[in-house]
Enzyme design. Structure first.
Site, short mmCIF file in Angstrom:
data_model
loop_
_atom_site.label_atom_id
_atom_site.label_comp_id
_atom_site.label_asym_id
_atom_site.label_seq_id
_atom_site.Cartn_x
_atom_site.Cartn_y
_atom_site.Cartn_z
N ASP A 86 0.79 -1.24 0.00
CA ASP A 86 0.00 0.00 0.00
C ASP A 86 0.82 1.30 0.00
OD1 ASP A 86 -1.83 -2.00 0.26
OD2 ASP A 86 -2.94 -1.09 1.92
N HIS A 128 -10.37 7.24 1.50
CA HIS A 128 -8.99 7.13 1.04
C HIS A 128 -8.90 6.04 -0.02
CE1 HIS A 128 -9.36 4.06 4.18
NE2 HIS A 128 -8.51 3.37 3.47
N GLU A 186 -14.39 -4.83 4.97
CA GLU A 186 -13.05 -4.25 5.13
C GLU A 186 -12.03 -5.37 5.23
OE1 GLU A 186 -10.93 -2.09 4.76
OE2 GLU A 186 -10.39 -0.96 6.57
N LYS A 233 -6.93 -4.77 -3.56
CA LYS A 233 -7.62 -5.47 -2.47
C LYS A 233 -8.64 -4.55 -1.83
CE LYS A 233 -4.04 -4.15 0.81
NZ LYS A 233 -4.75 -3.23 1.70
N ALA A 258 0.47 0.27 6.23
CA ALA A 258 1.03 0.87 7.43
C ALA A 258 1.31 -0.27 8.42
CB ALA A 258 0.04 1.87 8.04
N ASP A 270 -4.62 -0.66 -1.67
CA ASP A 270 -5.95 -0.50 -1.12
C ASP A 270 -6.78 0.07 -2.29
OD1 ASP A 270 -7.05 -0.98 1.39
OD2 ASP A 270 -6.92 1.11 2.05
N CYS A 311 -2.26 -2.58 7.39
CA CYS A 311 -2.15 -3.51 6.27
C CYS A 311 -0.85 -4.30 6.26
CB CYS A 311 -2.39 -2.77 4.95
SG CYS A 311 -4.14 -2.29 4.81
N SER A 345 -15.40 1.18 5.47
CA SER A 345 -14.41 1.68 6.44
C SER A 345 -14.41 3.21 6.53
CB SER A 345 -13.00 1.19 6.08
OG SER A 345 -12.48 1.92 4.98
N HIS A 386 -10.53 1.00 -2.74
CA HIS A 386 -11.89 1.08 -2.22
C HIS A 386 -12.86 1.74 -3.19
CE1 HIS A 386 -10.33 -0.21 1.57
NE2 HIS A 386 -9.77 0.92 1.90
C1 VGL Z 1 -4.63 0.93 5.64
C2 VGL Z 1 -6.00 2.13 7.05
C3 VGL Z 1 -7.06 1.99 6.19
C4 VGL Z 1 -3.26 0.41 5.34
C5 VGL Z 1 -5.69 0.79 4.77
O1 VGL Z 1 -2.92 0.25 4.17
O2 VGL Z 1 -2.50 0.15 6.30
N1 VGL Z 1 -4.80 1.61 6.79
N2 VGL Z 1 -6.89 1.31 5.06
ZN ZN Z 2 -8.33 1.28 3.49
#
Ligand code: VGL
Ligand code: ZN
Length: 447
Positions: free
Chosen positions: A14, A71, A103, A96, A131, A52, A135, A60, A54
């Site tokens: 990500d 995001h 989520e 994904k 992060a 990510d 993820c 989420s 979405h």
């Molecule tokens: C993530 C928060 C929401 C990540 C993804 O990639 O760590 N964190 N969606």
């Molecule tokens: Zn996300």
């Protein structure tokens, strides 16, 4: 790590615009990971990026009661790979979390990524990206559950930290689940430390603001730790806001007084901000009350450290300042400090930096070469050097401590990974364990 290994895959998690500074869910330092990821990619026969991805009405998002702002919405710039990694060669880019009502943080869930990797003969997975606490964590736990030998590269990840410490806790959890932790660089160099010092500057401003104080007082020994702490404060708060005090005893050699002055000058302190207060009257008075004090280097050394603490706190009171400490991570873990002496402070700016890293930070802060080159000494008595007293070099101790305390390796694995002699690694470990009690001040005994 040398040459690409066909059985090894790197998963770059990500690394998208929305997760980098300036993005909808920007992670501090997310934009700085690319060089480490590129190096990790050199050792991997397969390189995968996850994204990510979405829909605009994802479960989420806050509008649907979720924890996050919108995001990585498919089709927006925020969902694109960050420019710092966009030039990497990816064998697969895995989207994904595209289901609006579900989520998922893991790159393996519902994506076929596990089968893809197995189909390429991959048995070992390296993980970096964003992060750490979401993820990266979920992707690493899934890789472990899928049976891959999984290593999380701790200097190629960054954490959201909704709650401070989430990043560290997530790493510990991945290790407890059977993952290994490693770093591209065991110790951080100037390039890595420069942005770290910038982030610390923001934290220092926060602490000073909360305390309603603009100034700090620091004891300057002529050594590198106090030089770096002082120079960092001078750069952050302005040199006029830093009061540095040299606190010699009859054992203090002139060279350390001169080096302290050189450090203060290099940091731009006005001459009137460099004070000198002899601790001899205080230690003499104590020796009068406690005549056996002089017979013991360790007692006189500890009394001297505590006398310095009293002077520094009195100066802080006089000037409405906070006390800036000088402890580094090596001394901290090795218990190489005096409780209520040099360990006493209001703020510890370098307590997460190993001695070797403090030296690199000194170069970032343009400290004088004499201070960089000198043998570390607590100055407790003439001619003393820390390394003689400890019985190993700081460099070996630092490598052993990183491997065991930050990466959770056994002494055997630490020796293998760092090249430090196993006997030295064991001695470092024994010392750190024996002094662990010194970290709690004081020990309360709830009944
Ligand atoms: C993530 C928060 C929401 C990540 C993804 O990639 O760590 N964190 N969606
Ligand atoms: Zn996300």
């Amino acid at each position: 790590m040398t040459g690409p290994d066909p059985a090894t895959a790197l998963i770059v998690v990500d690394m998208q615009n929305d997760f980098c500074p300036g993005g909808a869910l920007g992670v501090d330092g997310g934009d700085l990971l690319a060089p480490a990821l590129a190096r990790a990619a050199e050792s991997a026969g397969t390189v995968v990026a996850t994204r990510d991805a979405h829909p605009a009405d994802h479960i989420s998002f806050a509008a649907r009661g979720g924890p996050w702002p919108p995001h990585c919405v498919v089709g927006t710039a925020g969902a694109e790979l960050h420019p710092s990694v966009a030039g990497m060669r990816f064998d697969r880019v895995q989207d994904k979390s595209s289901d609006p009502d579900h989520e998922t943080y893991s790159g393996f869930e519902g994506t076929g990524l596990g089968d893809y990797l197995r189909g390429r003969g991959v048995t070992r997975v390296l993980i970096g990206g964003l992060a750490t606490d979401y993820c990266v964590r979920a992707t690493a736990l899934a890789a472990i559950a899928e049976g891959f030998e999984t290593t999380i590269l701790t200097d190629a990840v960054a954490a959201v930290e909704v709650t401070p410490g989430d990043g560290r806790r997530a790493l510990d959890e991945m290790r407890a689940a059977g993952g290994a932790l490693d770093r591209l660089d065991l110790l951080r160099d100037e390039a890595a430390l420069a942005p770290i010092l910038d982030r610390k500057a923001g934290r220092l401003h926060e602490v000073m603001g909360a305390a309603g104080r603009g100034k700090v007082v620091i004891g300057l020994s002529g050594g590198i730790d106090s030089a770096v702490a002082m120079a960092f404060a001078a750069r952050t708060l302005g040199p006029e806001q830093v009061i540095a005090v040299r606190l010699p005893s009859r054992h203090t050699e002139q060279v350390h007084m001169d080096d302290a002055a050189a450090s203060a000058a290099a940091a731009g302190l006005p001459e009137s901000n460099l004070l000198t207060v002899s601790i001899d009257p205080m230690v003499d008075a104590l020796a009068g009350a406690r005549p056996t004090l002089r017979g013991s280097d360790i007692r006189e050394g500890n009394a001297s450290a505590r006398a310095r603490m009293i002077v520094i706190y009195d100066l802080a009171q006089e000037h409405g300042a906070l006390v800036l400490g000088t402890e580094n991570r090596t001394e901290n873990l090795l218990g190489y400090f005096t409780r209520f002496g040099d360990a006493a402070s209001d703020i510890e700016p370098i307590t997460d930096l190993y001695k070797t890293e403090v030296r690199a930070a000194a170069r970032v802060l343009d400290q004088p070469q004499v201070v960089l080159d000198k043998h570390p000494t607590a100055g407790l008595w003439g001619g003393q050097t820390d390394e003689d007293e400890l019985g190993f070099t700081y460099r070996d101790a630092d490598l052993a401590l990183v491997a065991m305390f930050d990466l959770g390796m056994t002494p055997e694995a630490a020796a293998e990974r760092t090249g430090v002699d196993l006997d030295v690694v064991r001695r470092v470990k024994a010392r750190a364990e024996a002094v662990a009690w010194k970290h709690t001040v004081p020990h309360a005994l709830p009944a």
